[in-house]
Design a protein around this motif. Structure first.
Motif, short mmCIF file in Angstrom:
data_model
loop_
_atom_site.label_atom_id
_atom_site.label_comp_id
_atom_site.label_asym_id
_atom_site.label_seq_id
_atom_site.Cartn_x
_atom_site.Cartn_y
_atom_site.Cartn_z
N SER A 141 0.81 -1.08 0.27
CA SER A 141 0.13 0.11 0.19
C SER A 141 0.83 1.26 0.01
CB SER A 141 -0.75 0.15 1.21
OG SER A 141 0.03 0.65 2.36
N HIS A 142 0.27 2.45 0.00
CA HIS A 142 0.87 3.77 0.02
C HIS A 142 1.54 3.84 1.59
CE1 HIS A 142 -2.81 4.17 2.36
NE2 HIS A 142 -2.45 5.35 2.60
N LYS A 143 1.16 3.16 2.54
CA LYS A 143 1.34 3.54 3.73
C LYS A 143 3.13 3.65 4.02
CE LYS A 143 -2.39 3.94 5.96
NZ LYS A 143 -2.96 5.05 6.29
N PRO A 144 3.79 2.69 3.29
CA PRO A 144 5.29 2.72 3.66
C PRO A 144 5.87 4.40 3.29
CG PRO A 144 4.96 0.67 2.69
CD PRO A 144 3.59 1.42 2.63
N ASN A 145 5.30 5.03 2.63
CA ASN A 145 5.83 6.41 2.10
C ASN A 145 6.00 7.14 3.21
OD1 ASN A 145 5.57 5.48 -0.69
ND2 ASN A 145 3.19 6.60 -0.65
N THR A 146 5.29 7.25 4.28
CA THR A 146 5.18 8.00 5.53
C THR A 146 6.05 6.98 6.73
OG1 THR A 146 4.35 9.31 7.19
CG2 THR A 146 3.05 7.46 6.45
N ALA B 107 3.75 6.53 16.45
CA ALA B 107 3.72 6.95 15.27
C ALA B 107 2.06 6.79 14.75
CB ALA B 107 4.64 6.23 14.20
N LEU B 108 1.56 7.69 13.85
CA LEU B 108 0.41 7.77 13.31
C LEU B 108 0.53 7.51 11.98
CD1 LEU B 108 -2.44 7.80 14.52
CD2 LEU B 108 -2.62 10.42 13.91
N GLY B 109 -0.35 6.64 11.32
CA GLY B 109 -0.29 6.40 9.69
C GLY B 109 -1.19 7.22 9.06
N SER B 110 -1.87 8.13 9.59
CA SER B 110 -2.51 8.93 8.90
C SER B 110 -2.98 10.23 9.67
CB SER B 110 -4.02 8.20 8.55
OG SER B 110 -4.76 9.18 7.56
N VAL B 111 -4.07 11.12 9.25
CA VAL B 111 -4.70 12.10 10.02
C VAL B 111 -3.57 13.55 10.16
CG1 VAL B 111 -5.90 12.82 12.31
CG2 VAL B 111 -6.20 10.53 11.45
N LEU B 112 -2.51 13.25 10.73
CA LEU B 112 -1.72 14.38 10.98
C LEU B 112 -1.05 15.00 9.66
CD1 LEU B 112 -0.05 13.15 14.37
CD2 LEU B 112 -2.15 14.49 13.81
N ASN B 113 -0.46 16.26 9.92
CA ASN B 113 -0.14 17.21 8.72
C ASN B 113 1.10 16.24 8.29
OD1 ASN B 113 -1.92 18.66 9.51
ND2 ASN B 113 -0.93 20.63 9.52
N HIS B 114 2.21 15.97 9.31
CA HIS B 114 3.36 15.43 8.60
C HIS B 114 3.29 14.27 7.76
CE1 HIS B 114 3.06 13.17 12.42
NE2 HIS B 114 3.82 12.21 11.95
N VAL B 115 2.00 13.28 8.12
CA VAL B 115 1.65 12.12 7.43
C VAL B 115 1.21 12.59 5.93
CG1 VAL B 115 0.25 10.09 7.23
CG2 VAL B 115 0.98 11.05 9.46
N MET B 116 0.45 13.58 5.57
CA MET B 116 -0.13 14.10 4.50
C MET B 116 1.05 14.53 3.73
SD MET B 116 -3.35 14.02 5.22
CE MET B 116 -3.50 12.80 6.72
N LEU B 117 2.03 15.25 4.38
CA LEU B 117 3.19 15.88 3.95
C LEU B 117 4.14 14.70 3.11
CD1 LEU B 117 5.10 18.29 3.63
CD2 LEU B 117 6.44 17.14 5.49
N HIS B 118 4.24 13.64 3.79
CA HIS B 118 5.00 12.50 3.16
C HIS B 118 4.41 11.84 2.16
CE1 HIS B 118 6.88 12.18 7.79
NE2 HIS B 118 7.32 13.05 6.85
N GLN B 119 3.05 11.86 2.18
CA GLN B 119 2.26 11.21 1.19
C GLN B 119 2.05 12.14 -0.14
OE1 GLN B 119 1.50 8.10 0.84
NE2 GLN B 119 1.42 7.60 3.53
N SER B 120 2.54 13.28 0.01
CA SER B 120 2.25 14.27 -1.27
C SER B 120 3.25 13.86 -2.53
CB SER B 120 2.69 15.50 -1.02
OG SER B 120 4.28 15.76 -0.38
N ILE B 121 4.33 12.92 -2.13
CA ILE B 121 5.14 12.25 -3.29
C ILE B 121 4.05 11.47 -4.15
CG2 ILE B 121 5.63 10.12 -2.06
CD1 ILE B 121 8.69 10.34 -3.30
N ILE B 122 3.15 11.02 -3.87
CA ILE B 122 2.29 10.31 -4.87
C ILE B 122 1.84 11.30 -5.50
CG2 ILE B 122 -0.17 9.11 -4.92
CD1 ILE B 122 0.30 8.15 -1.98
#
Lengths: 456, 456
Positions: A108-113, A226-241
């Motif tokens: 899944s996308h989860k490893p990105n963050t 560590a949180l896998g979603s919800v927080l700003n830094h998680v959205m940040l790391h996923q922006s690579i998609i």
């Protein structure tokens, strides 16, 4: 059919910075128990300070460290694929593209963050990370990331998913992680819930409480959460998609998509694809951005924008977000990753600002769509992802009605190899739909009615 | 760590032809019941004629039809990855590369030939394909391929794997295929075995008999059989693995590898990677080519090169190959795909010609190696693939002893997401090794002692 259905990117074309929507969409502050904005220090027992800095940053572009890039490069760039066979099956004039995040080692996308968060924790001297997981995608991803970096990993898995998906635990163990069903007897939060509701299917909100509790009570101070979603830094790391997708669309000769679609539970795969496009919308482009959620957990379509906690035990700050109420326990649908009472504050802010359309879908329509996708495009999607596919098919049929050759991009956030029981249940006619009645939603809202209210 | 650990290929760099080792390594003919070489017509009830032509071809290069290229392009080229973290963990001067075939929709190399075979069958007017499957990789791959092309698919799955891996059946069903445990009461071959050995774990040899029987007895003549390994046309379709790898190694700046490794059951993933390199060996390059097999089914390391049937019911021609005897039933190891009594005639011929080293490995060493790979490189491999990894680690340690910076390439033939029970068994200390005693091997050889003998 031709050999150019799929495009990759060269090293030189890869994004080297993450995009931070918080620079472009104003957010209201998170609040502490005193209803005052929280400070970085208040979060320090939960997260390492380098991640807290990122969480609170309003810089638009943030460099991706080379070592994180190196780990991501094991499976990134992920392919962007034109779904010509699906297009033919639904006879649409629309061009459908999917960003295939399912090719990561955890599926899944989860490893990105996960790799980014594990790396920042290690930089900060942390030895052990605790977390929660719904369907198991995030727990697997974090176990994977911790194994790459030599960190310990402890995962609290929502009980209904733990029971439905026994192989997830084995996967985490193979990567050296530890996985227990939540609520567990290992924490005060877990014990309390078990006493009151011994048969509870669990929820992400409960599991988060347990994981945070174990992190902040480590007497050596070497554990963080560590949180896998919800927080700003998680959205940040996923922006690579989304950033990769934009480059890949150019290679397909598309200037911009007309519609961008992701499924939304906590919001991270959706935000990962969508936020870089919302940046373009802010700069004048016209793109319909769709978040697809389950009818059984209709956070964006039916819940208010309010201040609420991210977990049941109220260990998180009050966050400005769409929320069904932090004690809400969703029906046990197969899309475990979408069973969350809240929604990322940054996604919620973008909804409030009018950049996002939300749609709620029943799981039968979603499985039907996922099976059509599997039988045409070949990949069996995660049940969560099926929500994005169902919304895509609706948009493609709309394009046909309108006679428009729209360009639609959706995020294939994960594969369904670990979720085949859901498919079997659907194929044998034993899957049920869940509509959440308004009176239930209203009842859960009682727990938040005295919270401070964000500006609407 | 850097961002160039993995390389892909552009469309222009992709192979457009398959490589056929039969052009370079002479093979003795397959024989019919009368001990005379078989003719294409004799195979016509089993395979479509376009595949029979390919099976018997000795042309060196065979064009890949554009439509097949288009389907392969959904996941090909697969990445070639430098395993720097694994190298560091075993402290070797060797450079280890792996060809990641696990990124295909079915999770292994099998779709390379599945889509080709389904396409040729459809071209020939066939409506329904029958097959056997061991671990389930091939049955899944063919179900996937048939769903893309709108063909019916019926899979006989070796009972021990059917029971160990229930999710495989669901996967095939999701793609619209039908899967039954073998031996089944649906065929004469199956009924006969069930009567004699009601508790048999089954074998690939039995399942092949059942699948062929159902194909040749279709009164409408619209059914054919497909084999996922062993035969020349399968090796041919898989050669795209090695051909891509050669181009990708160049991009890494390597002229040639010193060692090429694959696990070998029927031989197809091994041949797919190795044969294009054996072509170079024939032309003067020095490359060690290693086939890794299980000690419980030591076809290359302990069985003779002889004429034998590919199945229990003797429905296939007599093929010149290494064989433990067509009635051999291997111990129920977790590497279902390696539980085959024979070995591809083309692989066997290359072994006879001195191009291949074979090594037999115990499953505990293999799982230990697979877990080290998962915890360093991040991907959980299929149990079959773990044999290639164990052999790679042995070679890398040898390189250290010799103080040589060797280049080692192995085929990561599939992921282990559907095989996690084996990992759990290993991690909990409940996995057993099986050594096959010579007297057992000799006993099974009785069934073939009266077969014609190939030239040694």
């Amino acid at each position: 059919m031709n050999a150019s259905k799929k495009v990759f990117l060269s090293d030189a074309e890869m994004p080297r910075q993450w995009y931070n929507l918080a620079a472009d969409v104003p957010m209201q502050p998170h609040l502490g128990p005193d209803s005052q904005p929280i400070t970085p220090e208040m979060l320090a027992p939960v997260f390492p300070m380098n991640i807290i800095d990122q969480e609170m940053s309003t810089e638009r572009w943030i460099d991706i460290p080379d070592e994180i890039m190196g780990m991501l490069a094991r499976w990134r760039p992920t392919p962007l694929v034109r779904a010509t066979a699906l297009e033919a099956a639904i006879d649409t004039p629309a061009k459908i593209y999917y960003k295939n995040e399912s090719v990561s080692p955890a599926g899944s996308h989860k490893p990105n963050t996960a790799v980014a968060q594990a790396w920042y924790n290690k930089q900060f001297g942390i030895k052990r990370i605790t977390t929660e997981t719904g369907a198991g995608q995030w727990g697997s991803a974090l176990s994977f990331a911790c194994s790459l970096l030599g960190l310990e990993c402890k995962v609290f898995m929502v009980r209904v998913s733990f029971d439905q998906k026994p192989f997830r635990k084995m996967m985490m163990q193979t990567w050296g992680g530890t996985c227990v069903p939540s609520p567990s007897p290992e924490t005060n939060a877990g014990r309390q819930i078990l006493q009151e509701f011994p048969d509870t299917p669990g929820s992400l909100g409960i599991a988060i409480s347990e994981a945070i509790e174990q992190a902040v009570t480590d007497p050596k101070g070497e554990t963080r959460y560590a949180l896998g979603s919800v927080l700003n830094h998680v959205m940040l790391h996923q922006s690579i998609i989304g950033l990769e997708t934009k480059e890949q669309l150019k290679k397909f000769g598309e200037r911009q998509p007309d519609v961008v679609i992701g499924c939304a539970g906590g919001g991270s795969n959706f935000a990962g694809l969508a936020f870089p496009f919302i940046h373009d919308v802010i700069n004048g482009d016209k793109i319909k951005v769709v978040a697809a959620e389950p009818t059984s957990c209709p956070t964006l379509t039916k819940a208010p924008f309010t201040y609420d906690h991210g977990d049941v035990a109220k260990m998180t700050p009050l966050m400005p977000m769409h929320s069904l109420g932090h004690t809400f326990i969703p029906a046990p649908i197969h899309s475990g990753g979408l069973r969350y009472h809240g929604m990322a504050p940054l996604v919620s802010a973008a909804v409030q600002a009018g950049f996002i359309d939300a749609v709620a879908l029943h799981q039968k329509e979603c499985f039907e769509s996922g099976i059509l996708f599997a039988r045409t495009e070949g990949i069996i999607p995660a049940p969560e992802t099926n929500h994005a596919i169902a919304a895509t098919i609706r948009e493609a049929k709309l394009a046909k009605e309108e006679g428009k050759e729209k360009v639609i991009v959706f995020n294939l956030s994960g594969h369904g190899m670990m979720d085949l029981l859901g498919y079997e249940k659907y194929l044998s006619g034993n899957l049920e739909d869940y509509e959440l009645p308004m009176e239930v939603i209203e009842r859960y809202q009682n727990v938040i009615k005295n919270h401070p209210q964000p500006t609407q």
